[in-house]
Each structure stands twice: as C-alpha cells, then as structure tokens.
Design a protein around this motif. Sequence first.
Motif, PDB file in Angstrom:
ATOM      1  N   UNK A  60       0.836  -1.204   0.000  1.00 39.28           N
ATOM      2  CA  UNK A  60       0.000   0.000   0.000  1.00 39.28           C
ATOM      3  C   UNK A  60       0.868   1.251   0.000  1.00 39.28           C
ATOM      4  N   UNK A  61       0.478   2.234  -0.822  1.00 44.54           N
ATOM      5  CA  UNK A  61       1.245   3.486  -0.950  1.00 44.54           C
ATOM      6  C   UNK A  61       0.324   4.650  -0.623  1.00 44.54           C
ATOM      7  N   UNK A  77       4.308   8.371   2.946  1.00 47.40           N
ATOM      8  CA  UNK A  77       5.101   9.483   2.386  1.00 47.40           C
ATOM      9  C   UNK A  77       5.629   9.154   1.000  1.00 47.40           C
ATOM     10  N   UNK A  78       4.865   8.405   0.217  1.00 42.73           N
ATOM     11  CA  UNK A  78       5.249   8.110  -1.161  1.00 42.73           C
ATOM     12  C   UNK A  78       4.159   8.619  -2.100  1.00 42.73           C
ATOM     13  N   UNK A  79       4.617   9.206  -3.205  1.00 43.93           N
ATOM     14  CA  UNK A  79       3.702   9.708  -4.230  1.00 43.93           C
ATOM     15  C   UNK A  79       3.678   8.687  -5.363  1.00 43.93           C
ATOM     16  N   UNK A  80       2.511   8.160  -5.661  1.00 41.65           N
ATOM     17  CA  UNK A  80       2.432   7.086  -6.657  1.00 41.65           C
ATOM     18  C   UNK A  80       2.701   7.601  -8.069  1.00 41.65           C
ATOM     19  N   UNK A  81       2.629   8.930  -8.251  1.00 44.79           N
ATOM     20  CA  UNK A  81       2.897   9.462  -9.589  1.00 44.79           C
ATOM     21  C   UNK A  81       4.406   9.654  -9.821  1.00 44.79           C
ATOM     22  N   UNK A  85       8.887   6.024  -6.850  1.00 46.95           N
ATOM     23  CA  UNK A  85       7.989   5.069  -6.188  1.00 46.95           C
ATOM     24  C   UNK A  85       7.831   3.814  -7.050  1.00 46.95           C
ATOM     25  N   UNK A  86       7.751   3.991  -8.363  1.00 46.31           N
ATOM     26  CA  UNK A  86       7.597   2.836  -9.254  1.00 46.31           C
ATOM     27  C   UNK A  86       8.790   1.887  -9.098  1.00 46.31           C
ATOM     28  N   UNK A  87       9.987   2.475  -8.995  1.00 46.52           N
ATOM     29  CA  UNK A  87      11.191   1.658  -8.846  1.00 46.52           C
ATOM     30  C   UNK A  87      11.174   0.898  -7.515  1.00 46.52           C
ATOM     31  N   UNK A  88      10.708   1.569  -6.453  1.00 47.74           N
ATOM     32  CA  UNK A  88      10.619   0.891  -5.142  1.00 47.74           C
ATOM     33  C   UNK A  88       9.660  -0.287  -5.214  1.00 47.74           C
ATOM     34  N   UNK A  89       8.553  -0.091  -5.926  1.00 50.98           N
ATOM     35  CA  UNK A  89       7.565  -1.168  -6.040  1.00 50.98           C
ATOM     36  C   UNK A  89       8.152  -2.358  -6.790  1.00 50.98           C
ATOM     37  N   UNK A  90       8.917  -2.063  -7.833  1.00 49.20           N
ATOM     38  CA  UNK A  90       9.548  -3.158  -8.576  1.00 49.20           C
ATOM     39  C   UNK A  90      10.483  -3.955  -7.668  1.00 49.20           C
ATOM     40  N   UNK A 127      -1.045   5.822 -13.705  1.00 50.35           N
ATOM     41  CA  UNK A 127      -1.179   4.385 -13.382  1.00 50.35           C
ATOM     42  C   UNK A 127      -0.988   3.525 -14.633  1.00 50.35           C
ATOM     43  N   UNK A 128      -1.203   4.132 -15.801  1.00 54.79           N
ATOM     44  CA  UNK A 128      -0.951   3.393 -17.048  1.00 54.79           C
ATOM     45  C   UNK A 128       0.566   3.207 -17.231  1.00 54.79           C
ATOM     46  N   UNK A 129       1.343   4.230 -16.885  1.00 58.96           N
ATOM     47  CA  UNK A 129       2.816   4.078 -16.919  1.00 58.96           C
ATOM     48  C   UNK A 129       3.263   3.030 -15.914  1.00 58.96           C
ATOM     49  N   UNK A 130       2.647   3.068 -14.725  1.00 59.64           N
ATOM     50  CA  UNK A 130       2.997   2.081 -13.703  1.00 59.64           C
ATOM     51  C   UNK A 130       2.659   0.670 -14.198  1.00 59.64           C
ATOM     52  N   UNK A 131       1.513   0.522 -14.847  1.00 62.42           N
ATOM     53  CA  UNK A 131       1.108  -0.787 -15.371  1.00 62.42           C
ATOM     54  C   UNK A 131       2.151  -1.314 -16.345  1.00 62.42           C
TER      55      UNK A 131
END
Length: 191
Positions: A60-61, A77-81, A85-90, A127-131
Amino acid sequence: NYRCRSAFKLLEIVDKYRLLKPGDNVIDCGAAPGAWSQIAVQRVNSTGANAELPRGTVIGIDLLNIAPLDGAHFLPSHDITDPFTHARLQDLLPNAKADVILSDMAPNASGCKDMDKEKLITMCLTLIDLSEKILKPGGSLVCKYWDGFLAQTLQNRLSAVFGCVRSLKPKASRKESAEKYFLGQMYKRIK
Ligand code: SAM
C-alpha cells in the motif's frame, strides 16, 4: 471491522468480477487509512492464514501515514505518480510483477471541481505508466475517477492496453457523487 466505509465499494467490485485471488500480488494506491488493503490481505492470503492456499503480497502506498496492518507492506510518504515510487515497487514485488493494481486515490479538494476532476484523471493516467512497468499480462486495474469531460480520455487510454474496460458505480458509492471506478481487465503489454 474495516478502517473505512470505502471497503464496501471494493467488496462489491471484487465479488462481482472475481478479482483478488489467493497468491495474487497487489498494489493499493492511495491506501490510507487502509480498508482496501484489509480486503486485499484477506483475499490474497498475504498473512498465510490459510496454509493450503498460495500466499500473496499486498503493498500500500500513500502520501499520508498508514497504521500497520498484518500482511501488508506500507510505503507512507510516497507519491504514486513519482517514478522513484515505481522503482521501489519493482524492488518489493516478487519477480517485480503485480497481478492487480488498485487505486482509490483522490487529490485534496482545491475548491474548483473541474480542476480536481482533471487532477484525478492526470493521476490515473500515471497508473498506465505504472502498469507498463509492473503489471503482468492478463492483470487487472481498478481506479477511482470523477466523471467529467476528461474521463473519456482516460477510458480510451485504458482501452488501448486492457482487453476489457468497464465503468462501475458501486451501490455503496453515494448517488449524488461524481465518483466512479474504471475496471480494466486482461492487461496486454503493447511494447
Ligand atoms: N481506499 C482507502 C481505504 O479504503 O482506506 C481510502 C483512500 S482515500 C479516499 C484517498 C487517499 O489517496 C488519501 O489518503 C490520499 O492521501 C491518497 N493520495 C492522494 N494523492 C496521492 C498520490 N499522489 N500518491 C499516493 N497517495 C495519494
């Protein structure tokens, strides 16, 4: 007990469309105070409560703090945009891949409804970039939006990368609110 009434909107969606299966890896965007994550933890068996079923992951972010929840890994304290954050999720996801992305994000009200709607659509577009980075082919996305002129743009962008896109208005969502959800299923990687 759920931390927030928003739980009932997600329950309607996941029950009707059979989302969140044991063993799924899930990202919950805009997760505070954590009700959607509570549902995800139960459904994907991320605490391993049922030893006979595969064990999933829930991350959860949120920009805000989130009280700890067994079975969930929170990134406050993370911004999903933010690509960081995307790198941390990976890094955190098993094999760097997710089965489901959930988003109940909403920007802070600015006082101008049209501006808020546009801001939320812009957030959803990221979120499309994240996908593209983390969603498995065949995966699903649930994202809240506020109906308005840019919603069609978001729907078109989603339809380019998901085999099936639906607009949903859960019964638990107030009728007078512009709030709706897009459900994208059968993610197809186009690159
Ligand atoms: N689904 C949650 C639950 O069931 O507990 C409720 C989510 S609440 C309606 C929306 C959340 O989105 C807020 O906590 C807000 O801080 C978060 N949010 C807004 N913009 C965000 C962003 N750029 N990145 C991460 N979270 C964000």
